[in-house]
Design a protein around this motif. Structure first.
Motif, PDB file in Angstrom:
ATOM      1  N   ILE A  26       0.833  -1.206   0.000  1.00 22.54           N
ATOM      2  CA  ILE A  26       0.000   0.000   0.000  1.00 22.54           C
ATOM      3  C   ILE A  26       0.865   1.254   0.000  1.00 22.54           C
ATOM      4  O   ILE A  26       0.569   2.234  -0.693  1.00 22.54           O
ATOM      5  CB  ILE A  26      -0.950  -0.005   1.217  1.00 22.54           C
ATOM      6  CG1 ILE A  26      -2.051  -1.058   1.002  1.00 22.54           C
ATOM      7  CG2 ILE A  26      -1.575   1.363   1.433  1.00 22.54           C
ATOM      8  CD1 ILE A  26      -3.076  -1.121   2.105  1.00 22.54           C
ATOM      9  N   GLN A  32      -2.312  -4.040  -4.256  1.00 23.13           N
ATOM     10  CA  GLN A  32      -3.368  -3.949  -3.251  1.00 23.13           C
ATOM     11  C   GLN A  32      -3.486  -5.306  -2.564  1.00 23.13           C
ATOM     12  O   GLN A  32      -3.685  -6.320  -3.226  1.00 23.13           O
ATOM     13  CB  GLN A  32      -4.702  -3.570  -3.916  1.00 23.13           C
ATOM     14  CG  GLN A  32      -5.856  -3.380  -2.958  1.00 23.13           C
ATOM     15  CD  GLN A  32      -5.847  -2.010  -2.280  1.00 23.13           C
ATOM     16  OE1 GLN A  32      -4.806  -1.364  -2.205  1.00 23.13           O
ATOM     17  NE2 GLN A  32      -6.982  -1.584  -1.782  1.00 23.13           N
ATOM     18  N   GLU A  67      -2.411   4.526   2.251  1.00 23.93           N
ATOM     19  CA  GLU A  67      -3.335   4.406   1.126  1.00 23.93           C
ATOM     20  C   GLU A  67      -3.632   5.787   0.533  1.00 23.93           C
ATOM     21  O   GLU A  67      -3.659   5.967  -0.687  1.00 23.93           O
ATOM     22  CB  GLU A  67      -4.632   3.731   1.588  1.00 23.93           C
ATOM     23  CG  GLU A  67      -5.590   3.391   0.454  1.00 23.93           C
ATOM     24  CD  GLU A  67      -6.840   2.710   0.973  1.00 23.93           C
ATOM     25  OE1 GLU A  67      -7.217   1.653   0.439  1.00 23.93           O
ATOM     26  OE2 GLU A  67      -7.454   3.245   1.913  1.00 23.93           O
ATOM     27  N   LYS A  72      -4.342   6.049  -4.132  1.00 27.84           N
ATOM     28  CA  LYS A  72      -5.239   4.977  -4.531  1.00 27.84           C
ATOM     29  C   LYS A  72      -6.647   5.261  -4.012  1.00 27.84           C
ATOM     30  O   LYS A  72      -6.851   6.068  -3.109  1.00 27.84           O
ATOM     31  CB  LYS A  72      -4.755   3.640  -3.964  1.00 27.84           C
ATOM     32  CG  LYS A  72      -3.418   3.157  -4.522  1.00 27.84           C
ATOM     33  CD  LYS A  72      -3.571   2.660  -5.939  1.00 27.84           C
ATOM     34  CE  LYS A  72      -2.269   2.040  -6.442  1.00 27.84           C
ATOM     35  NZ  LYS A  72      -2.381   1.543  -7.819  1.00 27.84           N
ATOM     36  N   LEU A  74      -9.687   5.001  -1.820  1.00 33.70           N
ATOM     37  CA  LEU A  74      -9.688   4.674  -0.394  1.00 33.70           C
ATOM     38  C   LEU A  74     -10.666   3.540  -0.100  1.00 33.70           C
ATOM     39  O   LEU A  74     -11.887   3.726  -0.130  1.00 33.70           O
ATOM     40  CB  LEU A  74     -10.048   5.915   0.428  1.00 33.70           C
ATOM     41  CG  LEU A  74      -9.079   7.096   0.278  1.00 33.70           C
ATOM     42  CD1 LEU A  74      -9.536   8.269   1.115  1.00 33.70           C
ATOM     43  CD2 LEU A  74      -7.663   6.684   0.672  1.00 33.70           C
ATOM     44  N   PHE A  76      -9.639   0.997   2.482  1.00 32.13           N
ATOM     45  CA  PHE A  76      -9.320   0.409   3.783  1.00 32.13           C
ATOM     46  C   PHE A  76     -10.332   0.824   4.843  1.00 32.13           C
ATOM     47  O   PHE A  76     -10.780   0.000   5.636  1.00 32.13           O
ATOM     48  CB  PHE A  76      -7.903   0.824   4.200  1.00 32.13           C
ATOM     49  CG  PHE A  76      -7.338   0.005   5.320  1.00 32.13           C
ATOM     50  CD1 PHE A  76      -6.715  -1.203   5.080  1.00 32.13           C
ATOM     51  CD2 PHE A  76      -7.443   0.438   6.635  1.00 32.13           C
ATOM     52  CE1 PHE A  76      -6.204  -1.964   6.114  1.00 32.13           C
ATOM     53  CE2 PHE A  76      -6.931  -0.316   7.676  1.00 32.13           C
ATOM     54  CZ  PHE A  76      -6.311  -1.519   7.414  1.00 32.13           C
TER      55      PHE A  76
END
Length: 226
Positions: A26, A32, A67, A72, A74, A76
């Motif tokens: 990450i 990922q 992250e 990238k 989001l 998480f």
């Protein structure tokens, strides 16, 4: 920081390697990780013992930070919320002798995530109602009557987060304190638990600031040892 955090969480070798690789992936933006597996490893560690709750939340915050920095999408944070909801549902359906400890561990983790993961300096608003509802459950006769550990957990969470929770949802906090007052009045509630509950009742009544005289009363040796 990462190494000491993972060491304190006490992952086994396989899980530690997986979490380290996920952090690296990450942070670099190259890959990922399997977020479902990652959440299972991290959150289950966090709810295994309330002593792991703060470090688990810090680890989650670290993943979110990396992250975001990698630009990238989001994902998480969404997976954290989904996993917490799943665990909440599972604990609600549990009817065993260890259920009180399950709730203490879960509420401790929920409170730590509420504290450590922030959006524009604000805690996750999506956790406000779940955290308050979990405290209501913990304050119920089924769990907290005669159980000092449950009472300590309630009081600790409100000492830390009561002011923010009140600001974000005053009506739900009013419901919680109805349950707390009922707990205070139950015949099964011991003297030390009553003292802790009275402190948090007065803390809320005083706008979440404990006066000097109240602090002296609640933390003097005579009261704590009586």
């Amino acid at each position: 920081m990462e190494s000491s955090l993972l060491d304190r969480l006490g992952f086994d070798a396989k899980d530690k390697t997986f979490v380290c690789q996920a952090l690296d992936g990450i942070r670099s933006g190259d890959r990922q990780p399997d977020l479902n597996r990652l959440m299972d490893v991290i959150i289950r560690r966090g709810i295994s013992n309330h002593r792991y709750s703060s470090d688990t939340a810090k680890l989650c915050a670290l993943f979110i930070k990396y992250e975001k920095e990698s630009a990238k999408e989001l994902e998480f944070r969404k997976h954290i919320l989904n996993t917490l909801h799943r665990e909440y549902t599972q604990i609600r359906s549990t009817d065993g002798h260890e259920c009180e400890l399950d709730w203490v561990n879960f509420v401790s983790l929920l409170g730590s995530i509420f504290h450590h993961i922030r959006i524009k300096e604000e805690p996750l608003h999506a956790l406000v109602v779940p955290l308050i509802d979990s405290l209501v459950v913990l304050a119920s006769a089924r769990y907290s009557s005669g159980n000092q550990e449950c009472v300590q957990c309630i009081v600790r969470q409100l000492q830390l987060h009561g002011k923010a929770l009140e600001r974000l949802n005053e009506s739900k906090m009013a419901e919680l304190f109805c349950s707390i007052r009922e707990l205070f009045l139950r015949a099964e509630t011991d003297q030390l638990s009553r003292l802790m509950l009275l402190e948090v009742i007065e803390l809320r009544a005083n706008q979440w600031v404990l006066s000097q005289s109240a602090n002296a009363y609640y933390y003097c040796d005579d009261n704590m040892n009586s």
